[in-house]
Design a protein around this motif. Structure first.
Motif, PDB file in Angstrom:
ATOM      1  N   ARG A  98       0.832  -1.205   0.000  1.00 37.45           N
ATOM      2  CA  ARG A  98       0.000   0.000   0.000  1.00 37.45           C
ATOM      3  C   ARG A  98       0.869   1.258   0.000  1.00 37.45           C
ATOM      4  NH1 ARG A  98      -0.806   1.937   5.389  1.00 37.45           N
ATOM      5  NH2 ARG A  98      -1.940   0.050   5.998  1.00 37.45           N
ATOM      6  N   GLU A  99       1.892   1.274   0.843  1.00 32.26           N
ATOM      7  CA  GLU A  99       2.729   2.466   0.968  1.00 32.26           C
ATOM      8  C   GLU A  99       3.537   2.713  -0.314  1.00 32.26           C
ATOM      9  OE1 GLU A  99       0.797   3.458   3.768  1.00 32.26           O
ATOM     10  OE2 GLU A  99       2.556   4.762   3.501  1.00 32.26           O
ATOM     11  N   LEU A 100       4.063   1.663  -0.913  1.00 34.68           N
ATOM     12  CA  LEU A 100       4.792   1.840  -2.180  1.00 34.68           C
ATOM     13  C   LEU A 100       3.831   2.321  -3.265  1.00 34.68           C
ATOM     14  CD1 LEU A 100       7.169  -1.286  -2.287  1.00 34.68           C
ATOM     15  CD2 LEU A 100       7.750   1.062  -1.639  1.00 34.68           C
ATOM     16  N   HIS A 101       2.616   1.832  -3.238  1.00 35.59           N
ATOM     17  CA  HIS A 101       1.583   2.290  -4.198  1.00 35.59           C
ATOM     18  C   HIS A 101       1.369   3.795  -4.050  1.00 35.59           C
ATOM     19  CE1 HIS A 101      -2.278   2.357  -6.352  1.00 35.59           C
ATOM     20  NE2 HIS A 101      -2.787   2.987  -5.301  1.00 35.59           N
ATOM     21  N   PHE A 102       1.230   4.265  -2.817  1.00 30.52           N
ATOM     22  CA  PHE A 102       1.013   5.707  -2.587  1.00 30.52           C
ATOM     23  C   PHE A 102       2.273   6.510  -2.930  1.00 30.52           C
ATOM     24  CE2 PHE A 102      -3.154   5.389  -1.396  1.00 30.52           C
ATOM     25  CZ  PHE A 102      -3.411   4.736  -0.208  1.00 30.52           C
ATOM     26  N   MET A 103       3.453   5.858  -2.850  1.00 34.39           N
ATOM     27  CA  MET A 103       4.683   6.573  -3.234  1.00 34.39           C
ATOM     28  C   MET A 103       4.793   6.707  -4.752  1.00 34.39           C
ATOM     29  SD  MET A 103       7.548   4.790  -0.788  1.00 34.39           S
ATOM     30  CE  MET A 103       7.391   4.722   0.995  1.00 34.39           C
ATOM     31  N   VAL A 126       2.636  -1.513  -8.272  1.00 39.56           N
ATOM     32  CA  VAL A 126       2.709  -2.636  -7.326  1.00 39.56           C
ATOM     33  C   VAL A 126       1.765  -3.759  -7.758  1.00 39.56           C
ATOM     34  CG1 VAL A 126       2.274  -3.331  -4.929  1.00 39.56           C
ATOM     35  CG2 VAL A 126       3.319  -1.104  -5.415  1.00 39.56           C
ATOM     36  N   TRP A 127       2.238  -4.998  -7.723  1.00 38.96           N
ATOM     37  CA  TRP A 127       1.396  -6.155  -7.992  1.00 38.96           C
ATOM     38  C   TRP A 127       1.531  -7.108  -6.814  1.00 38.96           C
ATOM     39  CZ3 TRP A 127       1.419  -8.006 -13.777  1.00 38.96           C
ATOM     40  CH2 TRP A 127       1.166  -6.902 -14.600  1.00 38.96           C
ATOM     41  N   ILE A 128       0.426  -7.760  -6.446  1.00 42.75           N
ATOM     42  CA  ILE A 128       0.429  -8.644  -5.265  1.00 42.75           C
ATOM     43  C   ILE A 128       0.241 -10.105  -5.673  1.00 42.75           C
ATOM     44  CG2 ILE A 128      -0.913  -9.275  -3.200  1.00 42.75           C
ATOM     45  CD1 ILE A 128      -1.548  -6.274  -2.876  1.00 42.75           C
ATOM     46  N   TYR A 129       1.002 -10.987  -5.032  1.00 42.38           N
ATOM     47  CA  TYR A 129       0.820 -12.448  -5.161  1.00 42.38           C
ATOM     48  C   TYR A 129       0.278 -12.927  -3.831  1.00 42.38           C
ATOM     49  CZ  TYR A 129       2.269 -17.417  -5.161  1.00 42.38           C
ATOM     50  OH  TYR A 129       2.319 -18.783  -5.072  1.00 42.38           O
ATOM     51  N   SER A 130      -0.978 -13.442  -3.831  1.00 39.90           N
ATOM     52  CA  SER A 130      -1.594 -13.880  -2.581  1.00 39.90           C
ATOM     53  C   SER A 130      -2.227 -15.241  -2.796  1.00 39.90           C
ATOM     54  CB  SER A 130      -2.660 -12.866  -2.126  1.00 39.90           C
ATOM     55  OG  SER A 130      -3.302 -13.355  -0.947  1.00 39.90           O
ATOM     56  N   PRO A 131      -1.467 -16.333  -2.589  1.00 41.12           N
ATOM     57  CA  PRO A 131      -1.953 -17.667  -2.930  1.00 41.12           C
ATOM     58  C   PRO A 131      -2.767 -18.350  -1.838  1.00 41.12           C
ATOM     59  CG  PRO A 131       0.333 -17.774  -2.238  1.00 41.12           C
ATOM     60  CD  PRO A 131      -0.071 -16.324  -2.163  1.00 41.12           C
ATOM     61  N   PHE A 132      -2.830 -17.711  -0.648  1.00 40.65           N
ATOM     62  CA  PHE A 132      -3.493 -18.383   0.479  1.00 40.65           C
ATOM     63  C   PHE A 132      -4.955 -17.951   0.597  1.00 40.65           C
ATOM     64  CE2 PHE A 132       0.110 -20.511   2.306  1.00 40.65           C
ATOM     65  CZ  PHE A 132       1.200 -19.747   1.889  1.00 40.65           C
ATOM     66  N   ASP A 133      -5.793 -18.903   0.989  1.00 37.57           N
ATOM     67  CA  ASP A 133      -7.219 -18.580   1.163  1.00 37.57           C
ATOM     68  C   ASP A 133      -7.477 -18.116   2.591  1.00 37.57           C
ATOM     69  OD1 ASP A 133      -7.817 -21.486  -0.857  1.00 37.57           O
ATOM     70  OD2 ASP A 133      -7.635 -19.358  -1.426  1.00 37.57           O
ATOM     71  N   LYS A 134      -6.841 -18.809   3.560  1.00 41.95           N
ATOM     72  CA  LYS A 134      -7.093 -18.468   4.961  1.00 41.95           C
ATOM     73  C   LYS A 134      -5.967 -17.559   5.460  1.00 41.95           C
ATOM     74  CE  LYS A 134      -8.317 -21.537   7.979  1.00 41.95           C
ATOM     75  NZ  LYS A 134      -8.213 -22.800   8.744  1.00 41.95           N
ATOM     76  N   TYR A 165      -8.004  -3.919   1.706  1.00 43.26           N
ATOM     77  CA  TYR A 165      -7.807  -2.492   1.431  1.00 43.26           C
ATOM     78  C   TYR A 165      -6.921  -2.302   0.196  1.00 43.26           C
ATOM     79  CZ  TYR A 165      -6.968   2.476   1.970  1.00 43.26           C
ATOM     80  OH  TYR A 165      -6.884   3.831   1.737  1.00 43.26           O
ATOM     81  N   ALA A 166      -5.863  -3.124   0.081  1.00 43.61           N
ATOM     82  CA  ALA A 166      -4.981  -3.002  -1.091  1.00 43.61           C
ATOM     83  C   ALA A 166      -5.781  -3.233  -2.372  1.00 43.61           C
ATOM     84  CB  ALA A 166      -3.838  -4.013  -0.998  1.00 43.61           C
ATOM     85  N   GLN A 167      -6.668  -4.223  -2.338  1.00 44.71           N
ATOM     86  CA  GLN A 167      -7.479  -4.493  -3.535  1.00 44.71           C
ATOM     87  C   GLN A 167      -8.436  -3.341  -3.821  1.00 44.71           C
ATOM     88  OE1 GLN A 167      -8.726  -8.406  -1.985  1.00 44.71           O
ATOM     89  NE2 GLN A 167      -7.991  -9.346  -3.908  1.00 44.71           N
ATOM     90  N   SER A 168      -8.930  -2.704  -2.718  1.00 50.67           N
ATOM     91  CA  SER A 168      -9.872  -1.586  -2.915  1.00 50.67           C
ATOM     92  C   SER A 168      -9.171  -0.402  -3.592  1.00 50.67           C
ATOM     93  CB  SER A 168     -10.434  -1.136  -1.561  1.00 50.67           C
ATOM     94  OG  SER A 168      -9.447  -0.368  -0.856  1.00 50.67           O
ATOM     95  N   LEU A 169      -7.840  -0.354  -3.457  1.00 45.59           N
ATOM     96  CA  LEU A 169      -7.073   0.725  -4.092  1.00 45.59           C
ATOM     97  C   LEU A 169      -6.792   0.418  -5.563  1.00 45.59           C
ATOM     98  CD1 LEU A 169      -4.459   1.370  -1.228  1.00 45.59           C
ATOM     99  CD2 LEU A 169      -6.446   2.826  -1.842  1.00 45.59           C
ATOM    100  N   GLY A 170      -7.191  -0.801  -5.970  1.00 45.86           N
ATOM    101  CA  GLY A 170      -6.982  -1.168  -7.377  1.00 45.86           C
ATOM    102  C   GLY A 170      -5.643  -1.834  -7.624  1.00 45.86           C
ATOM    103  N   ILE A 171      -4.957  -2.206  -6.557  1.00 46.37           N
ATOM    104  CA  ILE A 171      -3.665  -2.898  -6.751  1.00 46.37           C
ATOM    105  C   ILE A 171      -3.962  -4.313  -7.245  1.00 46.37           C
ATOM    106  CG2 ILE A 171      -1.578  -3.740  -5.588  1.00 46.37           C
ATOM    107  CD1 ILE A 171      -1.924  -1.474  -3.542  1.00 46.37           C
ATOM    108  N   PRO A 172      -3.388  -4.721  -8.409  1.00 46.04           N
ATOM    109  CA  PRO A 172      -3.676  -6.054  -8.967  1.00 46.04           C
ATOM    110  C   PRO A 172      -3.225  -7.152  -8.002  1.00 46.04           C
ATOM    111  CG  PRO A 172      -2.470  -4.700 -10.553  1.00 46.04           C
ATOM    112  CD  PRO A 172      -2.438  -3.969  -9.254  1.00 46.04           C
ATOM    113  N   CYS A 173      -4.053  -8.191  -7.877  1.00 49.02           N
ATOM    114  CA  CYS A 173      -3.730  -9.260  -6.935  1.00 49.02           C
ATOM    115  C   CYS A 173      -3.925 -10.601  -7.631  1.00 49.02           C
ATOM    116  CB  CYS A 173      -4.679  -9.142  -5.743  1.00 49.02           C
ATOM    117  SG  CYS A 173      -4.274 -10.308  -4.457  1.00 49.02           S
ATOM    118  N   TYR A 174      -2.919 -11.477  -7.565  1.00 50.34           N
ATOM    119  CA  TYR A 174      -2.970 -12.731  -8.311  1.00 50.34           C
ATOM    120  C   TYR A 174      -2.689 -13.920  -7.403  1.00 50.34           C
ATOM    121  CZ  TYR A 174      -2.418  -9.442 -12.174  1.00 50.34           C
ATOM    122  OH  TYR A 174      -2.589  -8.395 -13.046  1.00 50.34           O
TER     123      TYR A 174
END
Ligand SMILES: NC(=O)C1=CN([C@@H]2O[C@H](COP(=O)(O)OP(=O)(O)OC[C@H]3O[C@@H](n4cnc5c(N)ncnc54)[C@H](O)[C@@H]3O)[C@@H](O)[C@H]2O)[C@H](O)CC1
Ligand SMILES: [K+]
Length: 540
Positions: free
Chosen positions: A95-100, A104-112, A123-132
């Motif tokens: 999030r902070e690098l996005h605001f800088m 930024v792209w996110i890798y989030s493979p976990f469900d729990k 919140y990161a997704q609400s900012l439109g940061i791509p998440c895969y």
């Protein structure tokens, strides 16, 4: 009314207190359990977990910005996020690098995910940061931030994360790991299945033990501590009476050096070291050990060698008292023939072993009976192992220091934990059983005293992986010990200083001559350069 201006003394005290706290924090090494207990104290005192995460991740983001530079446009940053708070840290960084202004792209493979981590992802997704969920989607990133696992890693990493990590390592892109490279055991540094090969590791708050183990070195990259103001009182409350594991720091090493010298002194007040070393077969070991002792600044140096080596040693060290001893047919020292009116108690310290060969068993047996502080290395250790390490050393009342490499260690202590798997545990057990201070050489040399305290040298160079380097260390340690042994300095601190000094000389030489250019003779010539580099050329 303006608050009173603190007196210079108050500022100095405050400054020294801050330096003491920072210096102390930079030395301390913790396990995962200790770190968790320390953070629990902070939370119990009222610090919200989310606030600590925000503080920590903010510090990380600013360090990353320092590394990437202000040119945000050209850097696409991939953020790897795990299920726990390591992942939470990474998402705050995202999030902070996005605001800088970084892409930024996110890798989030976990469900729990843990609750706080899940909120940051949302919140990161609400900012439109791509998440895969597929690591391949981040293959165009220029740099990756590893927030998969921190000190909460509990077991071997399995699929699909293991393959993702292996893929990341194959890309060969810079990876910045948060707290630890994901996959490394926090305490032993072993790889649990697979692990990120980090370019940088930002260790959070306190140094984790696993980062300082030889087996971790291929994975940690350039390590640095992100200090997030953990109160020293909380650390000491958790560490309590448990024997400390500490990093050898520059400040700690320099504090043990016999500098500055008193204006009025003489050569015998600056220590008298007896080196017992060399044979016709290994003459070079005697010279290198003696050069290490010369580099320590010891006041007087006596060197007992086989008679046939006497002139050779004199030609290299005209200042030393070279004692030619009767020799065996094989050219080993047969008898210690000290000058008239001297015996082993005439010396401040004795260092014995380099180049002796195993034909000098009677010599090692003799020095073991002396009341002098004694360093055993090389064939001195091999002979001790043959005599039986524990029963032999149990008879000694004076300080004994053993400086084995891994092979010598396993011969000395065949029943002790495997030094390859957990060096801290192994060196601790060896010291406790033998009553000696044990220095276990390695990329991260570990030193233990019989009470269980351990020093780890956090910085060295592969340039030292050469024949003769150990001989130089033995001489350096012997000369230092001879100078300070009567100054109420713990023996293990003296050993730690010698290990630090020796490694820093290797680093300095490698910087000027590359890692291929640090032969043992050259190393001995760089010893004093370390002190000049530290601005300690004899003047504090
Ligand atoms: N304690 C705090 O609030 C702060 C910690 N900091 C950062 O958080 C981590 C420690 O967080 P924690 O959640 O305890 O552990 P991890 O993030 O490492 O997550 C581990 C997580 O994953 C599960 N797990 C363990 N092993 C495996 C495995 N092999 N495969 C899959 N999943 C696994 C485990 O159950 C945990 O839930 C610390 O390193 C810091 O980065 C903050 O810095 C300050 C606040
Ligand atoms: K990590």
């Amino acid at each position: 009314m303006a608050p009173p201006t603190p007196s210079v003394n108050a500022l100095a005290l405050e400054q020294s207190a801050v330096l003491t706290r920072n210096e102390h924090i930079s030395q301390i090494i913790v396990t995962a359990t200790q770190m968790r207990d320390i953070e629990a104290r902070i939370f119990a005192a009222g610090m919200p977990v989310s606030a600590l995460m925000e503080k920590v991740a903010g510090l990380i983001a600013r360090r990353i910005q320092d590394i990437l530079g202000q040119d945000c446009i050209s850097s696409r940053v991939g953020i790897l996020t795990g299920p726990g708070h390591n992942g939470g840290d990474a998402l705050v960084v995202a999030r902070e690098l996005h605001f800088m202004g970084y892409e930024v792209w996110i890798y989030s493979p976990f469900d729990k995910l843990k609750e706080l981590t899940s909120q940051h992802l949302q919140y990161a997704q609400s900012l439109g940061i791509p998440c895969y969920q597929d690591i391949e989607q981040l293959s165009d990133c220029d740099v990756l931030v590893d927030g998969l696992f921190g000190f909460g890693l509990e077991r071997k990493i399995t699929e699909p994360i293991a393959s993702a990590i292996n893929q990341l390592n194959e890309w060969g892109k810079p990876i910045i790991s948060i707290d630890l490279p994901s996959g490394l055991h926090t305490d032993t540094g072993e790889v649990l299945g697979t692990a990120i090969r980090a370019t940088y590791t930002f260790c959070l708050g306190l140094w984790k033990q696993g980062l300082l183990q030889d087996q971790a070195l291929d994975y940690v990259g350039k390590v640095e501590l992100i200090d997030f103001d953990i109160p020293l009182a909380d650390v000491l409350a958790v560490l309590g009476d448990t024997p400390e594991i500490k990093r050898i720091t520059r400040a700690a090493a320099l504090s043990t050096l016999p500098l500055p010298r008193p204006p009025v002194t003489h050569k015998y007040k600056e220590g008298h070291l007896l080196l017992i070393c060399g044979s016709r077969r290994y003459a070079g070991g005697a010279i290198l050990t003696a050069l290490g002792a010369r580099g320590s600044g010891v006041g007087m140096l006596s060197i007992a060698v086989p008679e046939s080596l006497k002139h050779l040693l004199v030609s290299h060290l005209p200042e030393a008292l070279v004692i030619g001893c009767p020799e065996t047919e094989t050219g080993a020292i047969a008898q210690l023939q000290l000058p008239d009116n001297t015996d082993l108690s005439s010396f401040s310290a004795i260092a014995c072993g380099p180049g002796l060969t195993k034909d000098a068993t009677s010599i090692v047996e003799e020095v073991l009976t002396s009341d002098r502080p004694l360093i055993l290395d090389a064939d001195g250790l091999n002979i001790l192992a043959q005599l039986g390490t524990i029963p032999t050393l149990q008879k000694r009342q004076s300080a004994t220091i053993l400086t084995p490499h891994t092979g010598e260690f396993s011969r000395l202590f065949p029943d002790v934990a495997d030094a390859k798997h957990d060096r801290v545990k192994a060196v601790r057990e060896a010291s406790a059983q033998s009553g000696a201070v044990v220095l276990l050489k390695g990329a991260r040399t570990a030193i233990a005293n019989p009470q269980g305290s351990v020093w780890i040298n956090p910085e060295s160079t592969p340039a030292l992986a050469r024949g003769g380097s150990g001989d130089v260390l033995t001489g350096l340690l012997g000369g230092l010990l001879a100078q300070v042994v009567n100054k109420e300095i713990p023996i293990e601190d003296i050993v730690a200083t010698a290990a630090w000094w020796h490694a820093q000389a290797g680093i300095l030489a490698a910087r000027e001559r590359t890692e291929l250019g640090v032969d043992a003779f050259t190393l001995s010539q760089y010893l004093l350069g370390v002190l000049n580099a530290e601005g300690r050329g004899g003047v504090i």
